[in-house]
Design a protein around this motif. Structure first.
Motif, short mmCIF file in Angstrom:
data_model
loop_
_atom_site.label_atom_id
_atom_site.label_comp_id
_atom_site.label_asym_id
_atom_site.label_seq_id
_atom_site.Cartn_x
_atom_site.Cartn_y
_atom_site.Cartn_z
N ILE A 318 37.26 39.54 43.52
CA ILE A 318 37.83 39.24 42.20
C ILE A 318 39.06 38.36 42.32
CG2 ILE A 318 38.88 40.25 40.13
CD1 ILE A 318 35.82 40.52 40.38
N TYR A 319 39.83 38.55 43.38
CA TYR A 319 40.96 37.64 43.62
C TYR A 319 40.46 36.21 43.76
CZ TYR A 319 44.67 35.17 46.12
OH TYR A 319 45.60 34.24 46.49
N ALA A 320 39.40 36.01 44.55
CA ALA A 320 38.85 34.67 44.77
C ALA A 320 38.27 34.09 43.49
CB ALA A 320 37.78 34.73 45.86
N ILE A 321 37.60 34.93 42.68
CA ILE A 321 37.02 34.48 41.41
C ILE A 321 38.13 34.07 40.44
CG2 ILE A 321 35.83 35.30 39.34
CD1 ILE A 321 33.98 36.91 41.25
N THR A 322 39.18 34.88 40.37
CA THR A 322 40.29 34.57 39.46
C THR A 322 40.99 33.29 39.88
OG1 THR A 322 40.60 36.96 39.19
CG2 THR A 322 42.34 35.53 38.35
N HIS A 358 41.93 44.31 36.73
CA HIS A 358 41.39 44.57 38.07
C HIS A 358 42.47 44.22 39.11
CE1 HIS A 358 38.89 44.33 41.65
NE2 HIS A 358 37.86 44.83 40.96
N PRO A 359 42.67 45.04 40.14
CA PRO A 359 43.72 44.77 41.13
C PRO A 359 43.59 43.39 41.79
CG PRO A 359 42.85 46.99 41.42
CD PRO A 359 41.97 46.31 40.40
N GLY A 360 42.35 42.92 41.99
CA GLY A 360 42.17 41.60 42.58
C GLY A 360 42.71 40.50 41.69
N ALA A 361 42.47 40.62 40.38
CA ALA A 361 43.01 39.64 39.43
C ALA A 361 44.52 39.77 39.34
CB ALA A 361 42.37 39.86 38.06
N ALA A 362 45.03 41.00 39.34
CA ALA A 362 46.47 41.23 39.25
C ALA A 362 47.19 40.55 40.41
CB ALA A 362 46.76 42.73 39.24
N ARG A 363 46.62 40.63 41.60
CA ARG A 363 47.24 39.99 42.77
C ARG A 363 47.41 38.49 42.55
NH1 ARG A 363 43.74 39.18 48.18
NH2 ARG A 363 44.99 37.52 49.14
N PHE A 364 46.37 37.84 41.99
CA PHE A 364 46.47 36.40 41.74
C PHE A 364 47.59 36.10 40.74
CE2 PHE A 364 45.59 32.87 38.90
CZ PHE A 364 45.57 31.81 39.80
N TYR A 365 47.61 36.83 39.62
CA TYR A 365 48.61 36.55 38.59
C TYR A 365 50.03 36.80 39.10
CZ TYR A 365 44.62 36.32 35.39
OH TYR A 365 43.46 35.97 34.78
N GLN A 366 50.19 37.83 39.89
CA GLN A 366 51.51 38.10 40.46
C GLN A 366 51.95 36.98 41.39
OE1 GLN A 366 50.57 41.92 42.11
NE2 GLN A 366 50.92 43.02 40.19
#
Length: 378
Positions: A318-322, A358-366
């Protein structure tokens, strides 16, 4: 296999369903079971598919959208194409794909928001688009979700449903022929009205709107049609009006307006304020003059379209997708390919999220410096 993919470079000019079919014809070694309509891949579980031994570096990621004649499907197709990056693709910095390495995303046609959320809970989709109000009702077990096995269903939603981003605003369209005597929602009493497909976000949103005008389904003659079907019936006089909640312009309505003089009925009076107080996800919105041929500025209600995902999808994916979604090249594709592309902006990605991030998305935004304080992340 990579050589075969390089040989199919013509596919890069396509998107969504067309791109997938072009690519699959080149990937003759993939063992896929495909059932249309709806692009249902049998045997898929959260992005994994049974592949030949040498093809295990490919994963599939499904995005549940809506009717092909609506807004979710074309936007979903563009995003799916942009975040895909199968083996053999040209590098991003050389003008190729800026998507997630080894992933093929697919936009899947569905009935809409309610069906999408149910499919994520059941494990039939990895992600979907949904109206913010529908996502909130699913999370709280209220409104259209209130009749389900409340405790069990609510726990499943809380465990499963997460968000990636708020995408774009959607407006409530109430479409009639221009010479119709229907000038207000009140005037729908006794009329033949399409309320959207049975598991659509449109139907879920229309019910509280009707309630705000002291109407119920028993006081009208309800139909449950896709946007294209509703437009066809309105054109021949078999329908008096139809609702659709979608980002504008909507293909089905734009096509109708080019062949039939239409009007949009405003939803912007005291009753609309009452609806907002009971359903805070509804906000005042305007469908500008000229979006549909011959239609003036129309005040109505609006709600956010959000990209939801299963909590079962790994954080790294999800991090990669975001990250792919918000890549400058991807945003350029969205802006150049659809009028709503200009509304998909990083600065509004966290606005009004209805379910936990989602934590993966949160990591990107942070990492990008967006404020996630106060948001539920798990």
């Amino acid at each position: 296999m990579k050589a075969a993919l390089r040989g199919s470079s013509k596919c890069r000019f396509l998107h969504g369903t067309a791109w997938l079919w072009c690519a699959v014809r080149s990937w003759h070694r993939l063992a896929l079971a495909i059932l249309l309509p709806g692009l249902v891949f049998t045997g898929l579980a959260f992005g994994e598919v049974g592949l030949a031994e040498s093809d295990k570096d490919i994963t599939f990621f499904r995005i549940g959208t809506g009717a092909t004649s609506g807004t979710y499907f074309p936007i979903g197709g563009l995003i799916a194409s942009a975040i895909s990056n199968p083996p053999g693709s040209m590098a991003c910095d050389r003008g190729g794909s800026c998507g997630v390495p080894g992933m093929v995303a697919v936009a899947q046609a569905t009935e809409g928001s309610v069906a999408n959320i149910e499919a994520i809970i059941a494990g039939r989709l990895e992600s979907c688009f949904s109206q913010a109000d529908v996502a909130h009702w699913a999370l709280t077990g209220t409104k259209i979700f209130g009749k389900k096995k409340k405790g069990k269903h609510k726990r499943l939603v809380e465990k499963t449903l997460r968000s990636i981003a708020n995408l774009f605003p959607e407006s409530v369209h109430l479409v009639v022929q221009r010479d119709s005597f229907i000038k207000s929602v009140f005037d729908l009493k006794g009329k033949k009205v399409s309320l959207g497909e049975p598991e659509s976000g449109t139907l879920a949103s229309v019910l509280p709107i009707l309630q705000g005008y002291n109407l119920t389904r028993k006081k009208i003659k309800p139909f449950y049609l896709s946007p294209g079907e509703a437009a066809d019936k309105l054109r021949v006089g078999a329908l008096d009006a139809f609702f659709l909640v979608a980002g504008s312009p909507v293909t089905a309505i734009a096509d109708l307006a080019r062949t039939l003089p239409i009007a949009l009925v405003p939803i912007a009076d005291i009753q609309s304020q009452k609806i907002h107080r009971s359903n805070p996800f509804f906000v005042q919105a305007i469908i500008p003059k000229g979006v549909y041929e011959g239609v003036e500025d129309t005040r109505t209600l609006g709600v956010g379209a959000q990209w939801l995902v299963s909590a079962e999808v790994p954080d790294d994916r999800i991090y990669a997708i975001t990250r792919a979604l918000w890549h400058d090249n991807v945003l350029d594709i969205l802006r150049d390919s659809h009028p709503l592309g200009n509304m998909i902006r990083l600065e509004t990605a966290l606005d009004g999220l209805a379910v936990p991030l989602h934590p993966g998305a949160a990591r990107f935004y942070q990492e990008r410096g967006l404020k996630t304080v106060g948001l539920k992340i798990f």
